[in-house]
Design a protein around this motif. Structure first.
Motif, PDB file in Angstrom:
ATOM      1  N   ALA A   1       0.839  -1.200   0.000  1.00  0.00           N
ATOM      2  CA  ALA A   1       0.000   0.000   0.000  1.00  0.00           C
ATOM      3  C   ALA A   1       0.876   1.254   0.000  1.00  0.00           C
ATOM      4  O   ALA A   1       0.611   2.219  -0.715  1.00  0.00           O
ATOM      5  N   ASP A   2       1.976   1.216   0.790  1.00  0.00           N
ATOM      6  CA  ASP A   2       2.882   2.373   0.838  1.00  0.00           C
ATOM      7  C   ASP A   2       3.518   2.632  -0.523  1.00  0.00           C
ATOM      8  O   ASP A   2       3.802   3.761  -0.892  1.00  0.00           O
ATOM      9  N   MET A   3       3.761   1.553  -1.233  1.00  0.00           N
ATOM     10  CA  MET A   3       4.410   1.654  -2.538  1.00  0.00           C
ATOM     11  C   MET A   3       3.504   2.366  -3.548  1.00  0.00           C
ATOM     12  O   MET A   3       3.952   3.078  -4.423  1.00  0.00           O
ATOM     13  N   GLY A   4       2.212   2.138  -3.433  1.00  0.00           N
ATOM     14  CA  GLY A   4       1.238   2.720  -4.369  1.00  0.00           C
ATOM     15  C   GLY A   4       1.160   1.911  -5.650  1.00  0.00           C
ATOM     16  O   GLY A   4       2.068   1.140  -5.970  1.00  0.00           O
ATOM     17  N   GLY A   5       0.061   2.083  -6.370  1.00  0.00           N
ATOM     18  CA  GLY A   5      -0.068   1.428  -7.677  1.00  0.00           C
ATOM     19  C   GLY A   5      -0.569  -0.008  -7.624  1.00  0.00           C
ATOM     20  O   GLY A   5      -0.654  -0.668  -8.660  1.00  0.00           O
ATOM     21  N   VAL A   6      -0.854  -0.518  -6.417  1.00  0.00           N
ATOM     22  CA  VAL A   6      -1.368  -1.897  -6.327  1.00  0.00           C
ATOM     23  C   VAL A   6      -2.861  -1.820  -5.984  1.00  0.00           C
ATOM     24  O   VAL A   6      -3.236  -1.272  -4.950  1.00  0.00           O
TER      25      VAL A   6
ATOM     26  N   GLU B   1      -8.775  -7.576   7.326  1.00  0.00           N
ATOM     27  CA  GLU B   1      -8.077  -6.496   8.023  1.00  0.00           C
ATOM     28  C   GLU B   1      -7.136  -5.760   7.058  1.00  0.00           C
ATOM     29  O   GLU B   1      -7.064  -4.528   7.070  1.00  0.00           O
ATOM     30  N   ALA B   2      -6.442  -6.524   6.231  1.00  0.00           N
ATOM     31  CA  ALA B   2      -5.538  -5.900   5.244  1.00  0.00           C
ATOM     32  C   ALA B   2      -6.338  -4.988   4.331  1.00  0.00           C
ATOM     33  O   ALA B   2      -5.914  -3.865   4.013  1.00  0.00           O
ATOM     34  N   GLN B   3      -7.503  -5.459   3.922  1.00  0.00           N
ATOM     35  CA  GLN B   3      -8.359  -4.672   3.022  1.00  0.00           C
ATOM     36  C   GLN B   3      -8.815  -3.379   3.714  1.00  0.00           C
ATOM     37  O   GLN B   3      -8.721  -2.293   3.147  1.00  0.00           O
ATOM     38  N   GLN B   4      -9.294  -3.523   4.952  1.00  0.00           N
ATOM     39  CA  GLN B   4      -9.809  -2.348   5.664  1.00  0.00           C
ATOM     40  C   GLN B   4      -8.720  -1.325   5.957  1.00  0.00           C
ATOM     41  O   GLN B   4      -8.935  -0.128   5.884  1.00  0.00           O
ATOM     42  N   THR B   5      -7.517  -1.824   6.307  1.00  0.00           N
ATOM     43  CA  THR B   5      -6.490  -0.873   6.745  1.00  0.00           C
ATOM     44  C   THR B   5      -5.696  -0.264   5.596  1.00  0.00           C
ATOM     45  O   THR B   5      -5.044   0.759   5.779  1.00  0.00           O
ATOM     46  N   THR B   6      -5.721  -0.905   4.417  1.00  0.00           N
ATOM     47  CA  THR B   6      -4.878  -0.371   3.334  1.00  0.00           C
ATOM     48  C   THR B   6      -5.676   0.220   2.185  1.00  0.00           C
ATOM     49  O   THR B   6      -5.126   0.959   1.364  1.00  0.00           O
ATOM     50  N   GLY B   7      -6.935  -0.156   2.062  1.00  0.00           N
ATOM     51  CA  GLY B   7      -7.730   0.338   0.935  1.00  0.00           C
ATOM     52  C   GLY B   7      -7.584  -0.508  -0.317  1.00  0.00           C
ATOM     53  O   GLY B   7      -8.314  -0.328  -1.285  1.00  0.00           O
ATOM     54  N   MET B   8      -6.605  -1.447  -0.327  1.00  0.00           N
ATOM     55  CA  MET B   8      -6.515  -2.353  -1.479  1.00  0.00           C
ATOM     56  C   MET B   8      -7.629  -3.390  -1.314  1.00  0.00           C
ATOM     57  O   MET B   8      -7.986  -3.733  -0.187  1.00  0.00           O
ATOM     58  N   ARG B   9      -8.146  -3.898  -2.417  1.00  0.00           N
ATOM     59  CA  ARG B   9      -9.138  -4.958  -2.280  1.00  0.00           C
ATOM     60  C   ARG B   9      -8.410  -6.291  -2.164  1.00  0.00           C
ATOM     61  O   ARG B   9      -7.527  -6.598  -2.977  1.00  0.00           O
ATOM     62  N   ALA B  10      -8.762  -7.079  -1.144  1.00  0.00           N
ATOM     63  CA  ALA B  10      -8.069  -8.350  -0.935  1.00  0.00           C
ATOM     64  C   ALA B  10      -8.778  -9.455  -1.716  1.00  0.00           C
ATOM     65  O   ALA B  10      -9.996  -9.443  -1.850  1.00  0.00           O
ATOM     66  N   MET B  11      -8.001 -10.378  -2.245  1.00  0.00           N
ATOM     67  CA  MET B  11      -8.589 -11.496  -2.984  1.00  0.00           C
ATOM     68  C   MET B  11      -7.855 -12.797  -2.694  1.00  0.00           C
ATOM     69  O   MET B  11      -6.688 -12.798  -2.288  1.00  0.00           O
TER      70      MET B  11
END
Ligand code: PEP
Ligand code: MN
Length: 372
Positions: A46-51, A81-91
């Protein structure tokens, strides 16, 4: 056009993302191993961006038993939790209706179907039935073997069920023996899929094609050269300690380097001059193809006449010595002409196979005539 494509064009979140993010990136570990590993990786990405999507396998389809087969549904809260805290959609990968049910209950909204599952229409239909009405985003990997229709059919089954938000994921095809890649890319198959389903976002999984982290960049670039919309890349904070696929995973830092050095072609064609040159070159290719087909037809006519002769003299259709001579001389000519040996081998084998078939047909026809 497959049923539902119009719908997918209007509502597909995946297509919208694929159009804005170039490329659309799915990244994360091969397998979820611990809460800490999942969250550390997700944060770094998430910090990296673009994912856009964070991936992690929970139920791992391993070739042999008694190895790590994933932590299963215990890891669903970690992904949520990863999805909620980073904004990326987890799959994650789903292989059974129970997996689909558990994923939907956990609040995840995206899944992929693995290569082993795509190979079974029964399994894909069971997943499609379980997904009905779920609003899941689904990526469908190609089947393990090079069967385009099976891949198309699996995508159609999922589209019929979830209606939109479906993408194709090219992960290469298993082959026997040692080869450069873990799974042969056979680029002609995703190209044919694109021609058949132009509206479906097409992603590439260079990790499972390459099988080795040092080759991931090259495979990813090739996918971009073909105009694929996205990439799924396996990423682990400490790849060598990974419980599955340690050789092919890259660190988040390496992933950043890979993404930064990708050269993404624009789909439009530049200036007028280049457009004219391209048109001219395409016309030349059309003409060369026409000549190639005429020559192939001439070759088959000759094979037909030989078939007649062999039948008349009761000679066998296949001569191994002649086949060896053909291969040796053509390989030599091909080398002088700068043709790729593997490509030449495949073309020659295919032309020879068709010649034998044509000769056999001719012999059958003559036999039938004699019987009359
Ligand atoms: C995976 O993506 O983790 C996986 C198991 O892939 P595939 O189905 O391509 O083997
Ligand atoms: Mn893997």
């Amino acid at each position: 056009m497959v049923q539902g494509e119009q719908l997918s064009r209007q509502h597909s979140r995946l297509l919208a993302l694929a159009t804005s993010a170039k490329p659309l990136v799915v990244a994360g570990p091969c397998s979820a191993e611990s809460r800490d590993q999942v969250l550390t990786t997700a944060r770094a990405l998430a910090d990296m961006g673009g994912v856009s999507f964070f991936r992690a396998g929970l139920w791992k389809p391993r070739t042999r038993p008694n190895s790590f087969e994933g932590v299963g549904h215990h890891a669903l809260p970690w992904l949520a939790e990863a999805q909620q805290t980073t904004g990326m959609r987890a799959m994650t990968e789903v292989a059974t209706p129970e997996h689909v049910e558990a994923v939907v209950k956990s609040g995840l909204t995206a899944v992929w179907i693995g290569a082993r599952t795509t190979a079974s229409p029964f399994a894909v239909q069971a997943l499609a039935d379980a997904m009905r009405g779920s609003r899941l985003t689904v990526l469908v990997k190609n089947p393990m073997h090079a069967d385009l229709k099976l891949w198309v059919g699996a995508i159609e089954r999922i589209i019929q069920s979830v209606g939109n938000d479906v993408g194709a994921l090219h992960r290469g095809f298993s082959s026997y023996g040692t080869a450069e890649f873990r799974n042969a890319p056979m680029w002609e198959i995703p190209i044919a899929l694109r021609a058949e389903m132009p509206e479906i976002p097409l992603l590439c999984d260079p990790s499972h094609i390459a099988g080795q982290s040092r080759l991931v960049q090259d495979v990813a670039q090739r996918a971009m050269n073909l105009g694929m919309e996205g990439l799924m890349i396996e990423c682990h904070p400490c790849p060598l300690k990974a419980l599955s696929d340690p050789e092919q995973q890259v660190t988040p830092k390496q992933l950043k380097g890979i993404l930064q050095s990708l050269d993404i072609p624009t789909s439009g064609i530049g200036g007028h001059e280049d457009r004219d040159t391209l048109e001219e070159l395409r016309m030349q290719i059309d003409s060369v193809d026409e000549q190639l087909l005429q020559l192939l037809s001439k070759r088959m006519d000759l094979a037909r006449t030989i078939g007649h002769l062999k039948h008349k003299n009761r000679w066998s259709l296949l001569s191994v010595a002649r086949w060896r001579d053909i291969m040796a001389s053509r390989e030599h000519w091909g080398k002088q002409l700068g043709l790729n040996q593997g490509f030449l081998g495949r073309i020659l084998a295919s032309v020879h196979e068709e010649s034998i078939r044509v000769q056999g047909d001719e012999a059958d026809k003559r036999r039938a005539l004699r019987k009359k």
